[in-house]
Design a protein around this motif. Structure first.
Motif, PDB file in Angstrom:
ATOM      1  N   TRP A 245      51.277  33.986  39.734  1.00  0.00           N
ATOM      2  CA  TRP A 245      49.970  34.144  40.356  1.00  0.00           C
ATOM      3  C   TRP A 245      48.918  33.448  39.499  1.00  0.00           C
ATOM      4  N   SER A 246      47.880  32.960  40.138  1.00  0.00           N
ATOM      5  CA  SER A 246      46.800  32.324  39.391  1.00  0.00           C
ATOM      6  C   SER A 246      46.072  33.359  38.539  1.00  0.00           C
ATOM      7  N   LEU A 247      45.387  32.891  37.521  1.00  0.00           N
ATOM      8  CA  LEU A 247      44.627  33.793  36.664  1.00  0.00           C
ATOM      9  C   LEU A 247      43.544  34.502  37.473  1.00  0.00           C
ATOM     10  N   HIS A 248      42.955  33.792  38.434  1.00  0.00           N
ATOM     11  CA  HIS A 248      41.931  34.406  39.285  1.00  0.00           C
ATOM     12  C   HIS A 248      42.510  35.600  40.045  1.00  0.00           C
ATOM     13  N   THR A 249      43.705  35.432  40.600  1.00  0.00           N
ATOM     14  CA  THR A 249      44.348  36.514  41.341  1.00  0.00           C
ATOM     15  C   THR A 249      44.626  37.704  40.438  1.00  0.00           C
TER      16      THR A 249
ATOM     17  N   PHE B 169      46.435  37.227  29.921  1.00  0.00           N
ATOM     18  CA  PHE B 169      47.631  36.897  30.695  1.00  0.00           C
ATOM     19  C   PHE B 169      48.243  35.554  30.280  1.00  0.00           C
ATOM     20  N   GLY B 170      48.192  35.259  28.993  1.00  0.00           N
ATOM     21  CA  GLY B 170      48.787  34.022  28.507  1.00  0.00           C
ATOM     22  C   GLY B 170      48.040  32.771  28.890  1.00  0.00           C
ATOM     23  N   ARG B 171      46.767  32.922  29.262  1.00  0.00           N
ATOM     24  CA  ARG B 171      45.949  31.770  29.643  1.00  0.00           C
ATOM     25  C   ARG B 171      44.621  31.803  28.894  1.00  0.00           C
TER      26      ARG B 171
END
Length: 442
Positions: free
Chosen positions: A220-224, A335-337
């Motif tokens: 999933w994207s970081l935004h999600t 989240f690893g980002r």
């Protein structure tokens, strides 16, 4: 060389144009139950509230407006929630299934999708989700109103449709004078409404991500991830807090049975973040619950959905920035980002501009009225966050204060950054950069 409007300006102008059109339609004698033309400020305030999917009203929607007026209001908050530029994207898709780059850029401003190539898929998803959710909720509500409350089929169908569309678009408009207070203990009414509110307010980029990678949460994207985790935290935190603050309040949860208390508390938590429906008397809440509303209304829901506020992503980034600073980390990570510097600056800008609008609106209305400060703050944040909840003073405000609330609703819906960009002359690349220096902070 011919100049053209920036896409952000087009968004702001189209919203303004739809508001003016709605105002004109609501001023038609056929739109008012008394057969007379509605006053300009009344029609304008209602149109702004509808297009900006807020729900604040100065007259009772169910009795002041005729069937025509109510249809106009429904159409306005459907357009406002759906997104004017998303509508334009869909219309172009249906006509020739191809877009000029500029059309995609304009649509991207409203949909806030992650890339120009995503606009088509987002527009399709918006249409499908809107129709499916609104139809399903309208059907459930229609059946409940007719079978349980003995409302005739036409009345039940209209009430079901109106509240379903209003819920999905987080508009908060109701044709009942007391909103949904008459159904405070009816889970068959409140539950579909809550589901529609959450789906509409979570944001279409998140829905797109879930549709394509529902079982693969790792990708999933970081935004999600930020939006879903933030939504869960706010819903649970709001629910627990409302139970704690209102449990023994004799004017709200106090007299209710256990199950009804829990149902009303979770509905309050869901609605407070921008939906605007109320199953309890907002004016009867404790001051602690009002303060909690300030926070939930100001944050709002997910980006690119029907919710208002500064958005969950904005608040999440700011919290992560504080955490990184406290821990002495050079980067803002989750989240690893790593969150980009541009996103951090945008979050700060949205928060500062949003806070400034709330302070300005509060000062203006306090100067013009004698209402208590906490009630004025509630109305201002509700307007800016396009929530629509009220302590009951909106209709009693002078016209100048109502116009101030209209400005706050417009700013909150169009978006502080979109509005700022639409008014700016445009970004310029500087041929030089000044030497860096670190001023003292704190």
């Amino acid at each position: 060389m011919k100049s053209s409007l920036h896409p952000a300006r087009v968004v702001a102008l189209i919203f303004a144009g739809v508001i003016l059109l709605g105002t004109a339609l609501l001023m038609l004698p056929a739109a008012s139950s008394n057969g007379l033309s509605a006053p300009l400020v009344t029609a304008l305030f209602t149109a702004v509230s509808a297009v900006c999917v807020t729900g604040l009203v100065v007259v009772d929607t169910g009795t002041y407006w005729t069937a025509l007026g109510q249809v106009v209001i429904l159409a306005l908050f459907q357009l406002g929630g759906f997104g004017m530029m998303t509508v334009a994207t869909l219309m172009g898709l249906l006509v020739n299934r191809s877009f000029r780059l500029r059309t995609k850029m304009i649509a991207q401003v409203e949909s806030r999708s992650l890339g120009v190539g995503d606009v088509t898929s987002v527009a399709k998803l918006v249409l499908v989700v809107t129709l499916v959710v609104e139809a399903a909720v309208a059907l459930l509500l229609t059946l409940r109103f007719h079978l349980t409350y003995d409302v005739d089929w036409p009345g039940a169908a209209w009430s079901g449709l109106f509240h379903a569309v209003s819920a999905f678009n987080n508009a908060g408009f109701s044709i009942h004078a007391d909103s949904l207070m008459g159904f405070a203990t009816d889970g068959f009414v409140l539950t579909p409404v809550m589901i529609a509110i959450i789906i509409g307010g979570i944001g279409f980029p998140v829905l797109q991500d879930l549709r394509t990678r529902f079982t693969d949460s790792r990708h999933w994207s970081l935004h999600t991830k930020l939006t879903l985790s933030g939504t869960a935290i706010l819903l649970l935190g709001g629910f627990v807090s409302f139970v704690f603050f209102e449990w023994a309040n004799p004017r709200t949860l106090g007299p209710m049975a256990l199950v009804d208390k829990l149902l009303s508390a979770i509905f309050m938590s869901v609605s407070a973040r921008t939906a605007g429906f109320n199953a309890l008397d907002i004016g009867a809440l404790t001051h602690e619950s009002w303060a909690l509303h300030y926070l939930l209304m100001f944050i709002g829901g997910g980006s690119a959905g029907t919710a208002g506020g500064v958005k969950i992503g904005t608040m999440a980034i700011l919290v992560l920035m504080v955490v990184a600073e406290v821990r002495g980390r050079p980067d803002c990570e989750v989240f690893g980002r790593r969150i980009t510097t541009a996103s951090q600056r945008q979050a700060i800008t949205v928060m500062v501009l949003g806070s400034a609008m709330v302070v300005l609106g509060t000062l203006v209305i306090l100067r013009e009225t004698d209402f208590p400060t906490d009630q004025v703050i509630f109305e201002v944040i509700s307007a800016f966050g396009t929530v629509g909840l009220s302590t009951g003073i909106t209709a009693a405000l002078p016209e100048s204060s109502q116009l101030m609330l209209s400005l706050l609703m417009y700013t909150g819906r169009v978006g502080t950054i979109t509005l700022a960009v639409s008014l700016a002359l445009g970004a310029h690349r500087m041929p030089y950069r000044y030497p860096e220096e670190h001023p003292i902070v704190g």
